[in-house]
Design an enzyme around this catalytic site. Structure first.
Site, PDB file in Angstrom:
ATOM      1  N   TYR A  33       0.822  -1.204   0.000  1.00  0.00           N
ATOM      2  CA  TYR A  33       0.000   0.000   0.000  1.00  0.00           C
ATOM      3  C   TYR A  33       0.855   1.253   0.000  1.00  0.00           C
ATOM      4  O   TYR A  33       2.074   1.199   0.201  1.00  0.00           O
ATOM      5  CB  TYR A  33      -0.967   0.001   1.198  1.00  0.00           C
ATOM      6  CG  TYR A  33      -0.336   0.307   2.532  1.00  0.00           C
ATOM      7  CD1 TYR A  33       0.482  -0.624   3.174  1.00  0.00           C
ATOM      8  CD2 TYR A  33      -0.537   1.531   3.163  1.00  0.00           C
ATOM      9  CE1 TYR A  33       1.068  -0.336   4.394  1.00  0.00           C
ATOM     10  CE2 TYR A  33       0.038   1.822   4.390  1.00  0.00           C
ATOM     11  CZ  TYR A  33       0.838   0.884   5.003  1.00  0.00           C
ATOM     12  OH  TYR A  33       1.421   1.175   6.212  1.00  0.00           O
ATOM     13  N   LYS A 151       6.443  -2.084   1.906  1.00  0.00           N
ATOM     14  CA  LYS A 151       5.270  -1.503   2.585  1.00  0.00           C
ATOM     15  C   LYS A 151       4.063  -2.434   2.428  1.00  0.00           C
ATOM     16  O   LYS A 151       3.181  -2.193   1.590  1.00  0.00           O
ATOM     17  CB  LYS A 151       4.995  -0.099   2.024  1.00  0.00           C
ATOM     18  CG  LYS A 151       4.122   0.752   2.926  1.00  0.00           C
ATOM     19  CD  LYS A 151       4.183   2.204   2.499  1.00  0.00           C
ATOM     20  CE  LYS A 151       3.120   3.074   3.153  1.00  0.00           C
ATOM     21  NZ  LYS A 151       3.255   3.206   4.598  1.00  0.00           N
ATOM     22  N   GLU A 183      12.082   2.275  14.301  1.00  0.00           N
ATOM     23  CA  GLU A 183      11.217   3.364  13.810  1.00  0.00           C
ATOM     24  C   GLU A 183       9.964   3.391  14.663  1.00  0.00           C
ATOM     25  O   GLU A 183       9.842   2.630  15.622  1.00  0.00           O
ATOM     26  CB  GLU A 183      10.884   3.143  12.324  1.00  0.00           C
ATOM     27  CG  GLU A 183      10.238   1.802  12.041  1.00  0.00           C
ATOM     28  CD  GLU A 183      10.079   1.495  10.551  1.00  0.00           C
ATOM     29  OE1 GLU A 183      10.029   2.424   9.737  1.00  0.00           O
ATOM     30  OE2 GLU A 183       9.985   0.297  10.225  1.00  0.00           O
ATOM     31  N   LEU A 207      11.119   1.049   7.137  1.00  0.00           N
ATOM     32  CA  LEU A 207      10.517   1.518   5.886  1.00  0.00           C
ATOM     33  C   LEU A 207      11.283   2.758   5.415  1.00  0.00           C
ATOM     34  O   LEU A 207      11.625   3.623   6.226  1.00  0.00           O
ATOM     35  CB  LEU A 207       9.044   1.878   6.101  1.00  0.00           C
ATOM     36  CG  LEU A 207       8.335   2.206   4.791  1.00  0.00           C
ATOM     37  CD1 LEU A 207       8.088   0.943   3.980  1.00  0.00           C
ATOM     38  CD2 LEU A 207       7.030   2.939   5.020  1.00  0.00           C
TER      39      LEU A 207
HETATM   40  N1  PLP Z   1       7.767   3.618   8.929  1.00  0.00           N
HETATM   41  C1  PLP Z   1       6.650   2.874   8.925  1.00  0.00           C
HETATM   42  C2  PLP Z   1       6.648   1.553   9.617  1.00  0.00           C
HETATM   43  C3  PLP Z   1       5.487   3.344   8.287  1.00  0.00           C
HETATM   44  O1  PLP Z   1       4.375   2.610   8.286  1.00  0.00           O
HETATM   45  C4  PLP Z   1       5.521   4.626   7.665  1.00  0.00           C
HETATM   46  C5  PLP Z   1       4.347   5.151   6.977  1.00  0.00           C
HETATM   47  O2  PLP Z   1       3.295   4.577   6.960  1.00  0.00           O
HETATM   48  C6  PLP Z   1       6.708   5.359   7.708  1.00  0.00           C
HETATM   49  C7  PLP Z   1       7.818   4.817   8.335  1.00  0.00           C
HETATM   50  C8  PLP Z   1       6.802   6.724   7.076  1.00  0.00           C
HETATM   51  O3  PLP Z   1       6.821   6.627   5.684  1.00  0.00           O
HETATM   52  P1  PLP Z   1       6.288   7.828   4.771  1.00  0.00           P
HETATM   53  O4  PLP Z   1       7.074   9.028   5.160  1.00  0.00           O
HETATM   54  O5  PLP Z   1       6.587   7.374   3.400  1.00  0.00           O
HETATM   55  O6  PLP Z   1       4.834   7.966   5.068  1.00  0.00           O
END
Ligand code: PLP
Length: 287
Positions: A33, A151, A183, A207
């Site tokens: 997603y 993701k 994270e 991520l």
């Molecule tokens: N880390 C995780 C586990 C996430 O689920 C997300 C976003 O959903 C992020 C980091 C941040 O990613 P982004 O800046 O692309 O939204």
């Protein structure tokens, strides 16, 4: 007003938007997603989200949906049809439905991916009151799988983490592995020490946030010092400042970790400044 939802080529009222009970995202969490923010009717960081979607699909050997090249147009059409001013567009691709349950991937010649997109309206998304006070996090063990760079829709543990945080009277949880922060449940994590911004280096452990990439670029352009390395939970509790980034929260200050107050308990200088720069620059480049 009923939402218009996109399902495999059709724009449908949400009550008619349906996928099969045999869809592999439902049975196996076999789906990926993206969430793209919309501010003032425009898409933030769209190209980054599209590039990461392509990478997630590739890493899972999942074919691209036929409409892949039309995704910008589909996002815009959903914004238009739903009169979306501020909010998010959620996009999900799954390996589709073979009409039964099976661990074996279906033949991609026969089973096409499922593509679903819907809007979530969040008026005033960029003016979140939490950005002024900062949020409180707890730490929990990171027991997720080893490919957090993809993701996927396997979000049960992050969801449990948020519930644990709420139960503890906090807002979110930071995930910790071998003493090091990976994270947040749905965001990337940062600390600031002596003016230096520290965040974990990219690997399969986290991520690769689209907001992270933009924020680090803007920070470096503004001559702020950035260090991409792992940091411990103890280091975080002794930091001057902390913050998180994500597509829907942008840059959000963290003022408490496991009950330990950072600084004077209010957002410091760095996180609010980065939030301002990120929002300014992203709005300029929104499409
Ligand atoms: N880390 C995780 C586990 C996430 O689920 C997300 C976003 O959903 C992020 C980091 C941040 O990613 P982004 O800046 O692309 O939204």
């Amino acid at each position: 007003m009923t939402r218009t939802v996109y399902v495999n080529g059709d724009y449908l009222p949400e009550e008619d938007a349906k996928v099969s009970v045999f869809d592999r995202s439902f049975l196996m969490a076999d789906g990926v997603y993206e969430v793209t923010s919309v501010l003032g009717g425009k898409l933030i960081d769209f190209d980054g989200h599209l590039a990461r979607l392509e990478r997630s699909l590739g890493e899972l050997d999942m074919q691209k949906p036929e409409a892949f090249d039309d995704l910008l147009e589909i996002h815009r059409e959903l914004v238009r049809r739903n009169d979306l001013e501020d909010g998010m567009i959620y996009l999900q691709v799954s390996r589709g439905s073979a009409g039964d349950r099976d661990f074996i991937f279906p033949d991609p010649e026969e089973v096409k991916p499922t593509l679903v997109l819907f809007t979530q309206s969040k008026p005033g998304l960029a003016d979140s009151p939490a950005a002024k006070t900062g949020i409180k996090v707890i730490s929990i063990e990171d027991i997720r799988w080893g490919r957090r760079d993809i993701k996927t829709v396997q979000l049960l543990y992050p969801s449990m983490g948020k519930m644990m945080a709420i139960k503890a009277g906090c807002d979110d949880a930071w995930l910790v592995e071998d003493g090091f922060v990976t994270e947040g449940t749905s965001n990337n994590a940062y600390i600031v020490k002596d003016g230096k911004i520290i965040t974990r280096q990219l690997s399969n452990d986290i991520l690769h946030g689209i907001t992270r990439a933009a924020v680090l670029r803007f920070a470096r352009e503004a001559q702020m010092e950035v260090e991409e390395r792992s940091f411990t939970l103890d280091e975080a509790k002794a930091a001057d400042e902390a913050f998180i980034t994500s597509a829907s929260q942008f840059v959000m200050p963290v003022v408490e970790i496991d009950g330990v107050t950072l600084g004077d308990g209010a957002p410091g200088k760095v996180a609010p400044r980065l939030r301002e720069i990120y929002l300014d620059e992203s709005l300029k480049n929104a499409i």
